[in-house]
Enzyme design. Sequence first.
Site, PDB file in Angstrom:
ATOM      1  CD  GLN A 115      -2.646   1.130   2.638  1.00 17.72           C
ATOM      2  OE1 GLN A 115      -3.375   0.147   2.786  1.00 17.72           O
ATOM      3  NE2 GLN A 115      -2.627   2.113   3.511  1.00 17.72           N
ATOM      4  CE1 TYR A 117      -3.881   4.256  -0.522  1.00 10.29           C
ATOM      5  CE2 TYR A 117      -4.944   4.538   1.597  1.00 10.29           C
ATOM      6  CZ  TYR A 117      -5.021   4.201   0.268  1.00 10.29           C
ATOM      7  OH  TYR A 117      -6.219   3.817  -0.268  1.00 10.29           O
ATOM      8  CB  SER A 118       2.352   6.930   4.988  1.00 14.80           C
ATOM      9  OG  SER A 118       1.192   6.627   5.738  1.00 14.80           O
ATOM     10  CD  GLU A 235      -5.671   0.053   7.441  1.00 10.60           C
ATOM     11  OE1 GLU A 235      -4.464  -0.165   7.584  1.00 10.60           O
ATOM     12  OE2 GLU A 235      -6.137   1.186   7.199  1.00 10.60           O
TER      13      GLU A 235
END
Length: 378
Positions: A115, A117-118, A235
């Site tokens: 993932q 994202y951050s 999630e």
Amino acid sequence: MHFGFAPEDEAFRVEARDWLAAHAGTGLDRRTWERTLGKAGWIGIGWAEGGYGNRTATLTQQVVWAEEYARAAVPARSGHIGEKLLAPTLIAHGSEEQKSRFLPPIAAGEELWCQGYSEPGAGSDLAGVQTRAVRAGDGTYRISGQKIWTSLAHEADWCFVLARTDPEARRHHGLSLLLVPMDQPGRIEVRPIRQATGTSDFNEVFFDGAHARVEHVLGGEGAGWRVAMSLLGFERGVSTLAQQVGFAEELGRVVRTAVETGAADDPVVRDRLVRQWAELRVMRWHALRTLGGTRSPSVAKLLWGGWHQRLGELAVLVRGASAGAGPAAWSATAPYELDADQHLFLFSRADTIYGGSDQIQRTIIAERVLGLPREPRD
């Protein structure tokens, strides 16, 4: 919502437990294990019907499987990001072509995901993403930027990347979610992040003109924020109950240690142990009551993050001086071994930060659930 286990659920539990027991201790590497799960039909059991998953299962049976898996002596999952996060998002927002391309390999355990994202400047504040995706003339996007705290990036075949496709837009506008192949030498670099525990569960990922195909934008260009928020809703679901199985085992170990060391003779320690037990029960009831509903998942994150952090503190407290006895020589580069209590204490320090800090979770609850005035934005 009334939640209970019916006789057919208990029969499903026996089937799951027997299969897991038969395959425990096989020594398979994680990728081979994912394929074994897929071949036996245990991946994608919670997906909507449509021919993309394996066996179908009710919500209660999904809980049964998650709990039995958490109790079994089998490898940790490396395919859960694709199965539990991306797959439901594809089913909700993806085109038929995207579903046909990506869901079967996930269900078979053949393709692993991470993932994206951050970022260093956009962790809990996800709307601050600065990774750019520029559309080229050859039917691709060229992605440049950096992601951080990316679990399993060193193993993943694909990454779903939240990137800014409209550089003029601000905050959550102009974002898109792109499905990006990780096998792009020279364009994608993965660097492990060494943690206080001595392990490297997370990574930094650098994109330098990495390619993503135009048809692999999930939900369409500019819909990234909506799709990303939808994904975060997946999630914290059934997996929360499986997580609590592990929490219960950790709590049991701390209680046993407290009895063995005599720390349980202290009434203050006894009170803290009982409080941890009671709060874990409350978390389970909350998870069961809200499972499959529309209540904010931020409440669950606040509950378990603080609870687990306090358990880590209690684990070293009941150990006494021996909890501080680490390796003979701590090193910033060489690997070192921690016992279970030391690992619990060190790793749980981040529980109230990763996955959205407590401050962000409280803001989400205030604004989106309670309807309080929005926090001022720059």
